[in-house]
Write a protein that holds these residues in place. Structure first.
Motif, PDB file in Angstrom:
ATOM      1  N   THR A 186      70.286  39.942   5.772  1.00 34.00           N
ATOM      2  CA  THR A 186      69.688  40.986   6.992  1.00 34.00           C
ATOM      3  C   THR A 186      70.696  40.280   8.327  1.00 34.00           C
ATOM      4  OG1 THR A 186      68.631  38.937   6.683  1.00 34.00           O
ATOM      5  CG2 THR A 186      67.120  41.279   5.886  1.00 34.00           C
ATOM      6  N   PHE A 187      71.395  39.861   8.522  1.00 42.84           N
ATOM      7  CA  PHE A 187      72.177  39.085   9.351  1.00 42.84           C
ATOM      8  C   PHE A 187      72.653  40.629  10.345  1.00 42.84           C
ATOM      9  CE2 PHE A 187      76.174  38.581  11.361  1.00 42.84           C
ATOM     10  CZ  PHE A 187      76.026  37.402  11.909  1.00 42.84           C
ATOM     11  N   GLU A 188      71.941  40.111  11.906  1.00 45.65           N
ATOM     12  CA  GLU A 188      72.135  41.426  12.901  1.00 45.65           C
ATOM     13  C   GLU A 188      73.439  40.603  13.712  1.00 45.65           C
ATOM     14  OE1 GLU A 188      69.299  39.424  15.454  1.00 45.65           O
ATOM     15  OE2 GLU A 188      67.616  39.688  14.135  1.00 45.65           O
ATOM     16  N   GLN A 189      73.846  41.905  13.645  1.00 47.48           N
ATOM     17  CA  GLN A 189      75.771  41.473  14.602  1.00 47.48           C
ATOM     18  C   GLN A 189      75.112  41.455  16.357  1.00 47.48           C
ATOM     19  OE1 GLN A 189      78.975  42.422  13.354  1.00 47.48           O
ATOM     20  NE2 GLN A 189      77.348  42.230  11.237  1.00 47.48           N
ATOM     21  N   PRO A 190      76.789  40.974  16.321  1.00 48.09           N
ATOM     22  CA  PRO A 190      76.305  40.071  17.569  1.00 48.09           C
ATOM     23  C   PRO A 190      76.546  40.646  18.495  1.00 48.09           C
ATOM     24  CG  PRO A 190      77.868  39.137  16.307  1.00 48.09           C
ATOM     25  CD  PRO A 190      77.669  39.920  15.187  1.00 48.09           C
ATOM     26  N   ASP A 191      75.419  40.658  19.964  1.00 46.81           N
ATOM     27  CA  ASP A 191      75.721  41.539  20.864  1.00 46.81           C
ATOM     28  C   ASP A 191      76.900  41.217  21.846  1.00 46.81           C
ATOM     29  OD1 ASP A 191      75.566  43.621  22.640  1.00 46.81           O
ATOM     30  OD2 ASP A 191      73.946  43.253  23.701  1.00 46.81           O
ATOM     31  N   VAL A 192      78.170  41.145  21.716  1.00 47.87           N
ATOM     32  CA  VAL A 192      78.924  40.541  21.974  1.00 47.87           C
ATOM     33  C   VAL A 192      80.156  41.648  21.896  1.00 47.87           C
ATOM     34  CG1 VAL A 192      78.748  38.076  21.502  1.00 47.87           C
ATOM     35  CG2 VAL A 192      80.031  39.680  20.420  1.00 47.87           C
ATOM     36  N   GLU A 193      81.575  41.354  23.143  1.00 49.95           N
ATOM     37  CA  GLU A 193      82.333  41.741  23.697  1.00 49.95           C
ATOM     38  C   GLU A 193      83.539  42.060  22.376  1.00 49.95           C
ATOM     39  OE1 GLU A 193      86.252  41.968  26.674  1.00 49.95           O
ATOM     40  OE2 GLU A 193      84.087  41.830  27.358  1.00 49.95           O
ATOM     41  N   GLY A 194      83.945  42.880  21.667  1.00 48.78           N
ATOM     42  CA  GLY A 194      84.955  42.176  20.125  1.00 48.78           C
ATOM     43  C   GLY A 194      83.855  42.414  18.903  1.00 48.78           C
ATOM     44  N   VAL A 195      83.052  42.851  19.007  1.00 54.09           N
ATOM     45  CA  VAL A 195      81.849  43.777  17.774  1.00 54.09           C
ATOM     46  C   VAL A 195      81.358  45.326  17.426  1.00 54.09           C
ATOM     47  CG1 VAL A 195      79.924  43.392  16.152  1.00 54.09           C
ATOM     48  CG2 VAL A 195      81.429  41.351  17.776  1.00 54.09           C
ATOM     49  N   PRO A 196      81.878  45.951  17.311  1.00 49.53           N
ATOM     50  CA  PRO A 196      83.072  45.657  15.782  1.00 49.53           C
ATOM     51  C   PRO A 196      84.821  45.658  16.921  1.00 49.53           C
ATOM     52  CG  PRO A 196      82.480  48.032  16.591  1.00 49.53           C
ATOM     53  CD  PRO A 196      81.797  47.083  17.565  1.00 49.53           C
ATOM     54  N   SER A 197      85.180  44.387  15.713  1.00 49.18           N
ATOM     55  CA  SER A 197      86.498  44.201  16.248  1.00 49.18           C
ATOM     56  C   SER A 197      87.400  45.175  15.192  1.00 49.18           C
ATOM     57  CB  SER A 197      87.059  42.929  14.955  1.00 49.18           C
ATOM     58  OG  SER A 197      86.548  42.005  15.481  1.00 49.18           O
ATOM     59  N   TYR A 198      89.039  45.184  15.570  1.00 44.73           N
ATOM     60  CA  TYR A 198      89.440  46.520  14.820  1.00 44.73           C
ATOM     61  C   TYR A 198      90.807  45.451  15.100  1.00 44.73           C
ATOM     62  CZ  TYR A 198      86.040  49.491  17.773  1.00 44.73           C
ATOM     63  OH  TYR A 198      85.430  50.175  17.910  1.00 44.73           O
ATOM     64  N   GLY A 199      91.012  46.169  13.401  1.00 47.28           N
ATOM     65  CA  GLY A 199      92.271  45.134  12.935  1.00 47.28           C
ATOM     66  C   GLY A 199      93.782  45.540  13.083  1.00 47.28           C
ATOM     67  N   ALA A 200      94.612  45.340  13.584  1.00 43.64           N
ATOM     68  CA  ALA A 200      96.539  45.792  13.799  1.00 43.64           C
ATOM     69  C   ALA A 200      97.408  44.980  12.822  1.00 43.64           C
ATOM     70  CB  ALA A 200      96.212  46.340  15.570  1.00 43.64           C
ATOM     71  N   ALA A 201      97.987  45.142  12.975  1.00 42.38           N
ATOM     72  CA  ALA A 201      99.520  44.749  12.834  1.00 42.38           C
ATOM     73  C   ALA A 201      99.989  44.260  14.231  1.00 42.38           C
ATOM     74  CB  ALA A 201     100.900  45.569  12.357  1.00 42.38           C
TER      75      ALA A 201
END
Length: 286
Positions: free
Chosen positions: A215-230
């Protein structure tokens, strides 16, 4: 005769300097000539990890596929703590970071990120039964007695602080297994990380003392969702452009989606929308 000799020496000197300059400027040409690339990674399943001496993970598979298309078939790896990856990259320890690292504006100042390869949210692990009723970062912030274990250098450190968690509540650990161990031992009440990573770590721990907070609530902060890259050295522009060009082709033909699915990711949840670009994330637009 003397003029001919001088002219010949001058031509040879210019050619030598040009060759040297070309070698210094083109990391791509060097890798293609050697047929080998060295990848820096942190042991974080399912993005990049070592198992039985073999480098595995979604980010690794994607990078390996891209470099194979560029004519670089051999992959060597170097394991570091997550917080040391960018400094190691800039120190020349390896050619590229492949760890599912989240693109962040401050990181973009120190490394050149490729286009996004995956997106992901956050997760929380607590003691079984969730005795402190922790379902969000705000719940941690509202209880000053709660200690949360977080991998050094991970984005979750910033997410927690932006959600109001006091730095004194954050226990810094070198990697994900150490964060799980901290909760098991009672040194911390919870640990957080990207959802896929901590779910996998919990499964690997094989314990009934801990549970994933569904039931975890996603944080309402810049960067969520995150985007992964090389990520590459800022000076390796040609290598970055070549990598992005092939990555785009592998996204278009479905290869990236297949490699994500192979590593337990969901195409619906983890594929990056076309409108999301590294430029937009680095600038803070997204």
């Amino acid at each position: 005769m003397k003029k001919l000799l001088v002219a010949s020496i001058l031509c040879l000197t210019i050619a030598f300097l040009a060759a040297c300059g070309s070698e210094e400027e083109s990391k791509l040409a060097k890798l293609q000539e050697e047929g080998k690339v060295t990848i820096g990674f942190a042991n974080e399943k399912p993005y990049a990890y070592e198992e039985d001496g073999e480098l595995k993970g979604a980010a690794v598979d994607i990078a390996t596929a891209v470099f194979a298309e560029l004519g670089v078939e051999e992959v060597e790896s170097e394991l570091l703590e997550f917080g040391q990856l960018i400094s190691g990259l800039n120190a020349g320890q390896f050619d590229v970071i492949t760890a599912g690292m989240a693109i962040k504006p401050d990181r973009c100042e120190n490394a050149a990120f490729g286009e996004p390869e995956m997106m992901y949210g956050e997760g929380l692990i607590v003691q079984t039964g969730n005795p402190l009723n922790l379902e969000s970062y705000e719940d941690i912030a509202n209880n000053p007695d709660v200690v949360v274990a977080v991998m050094q250098g991970a984005t979750e450190n910033d997410f927690l602080k932006e959600s109001g968690v006091d730095p004194s509540q954050i226990l810094s650990v070198p990697d994900i297994p150490a964060s799980i161990a901290a909760v098991q031992s009672g040194r911390a009440h919870a640990t957080t990380g990207t959802e896929m990573t901590i779910k996998d770590a919990l499964a690997s721990a094989g314990t009934d003392e801990l549970e994933f907070v569904e039931t975890f609530e996603q944080p309402d902060v810049e960067g969520v969702p995150s985007y992964g890259a090389a990520a590459f050295n800022l000076e390796d522009e040609e290598l970055l452009e070549a990598y992005n060009e092939v990555l785009a082709e592998l996204k278009a033909d479905g290869t990236v989606a297949e490699l994500l699915e192979k590593n337990g990711f969901s195409e619906q949840m983890n594929m990056v929308p076309d409108e999301i670009t590294t430029e937009k994330v680095c600038s803070g637009e997204i």
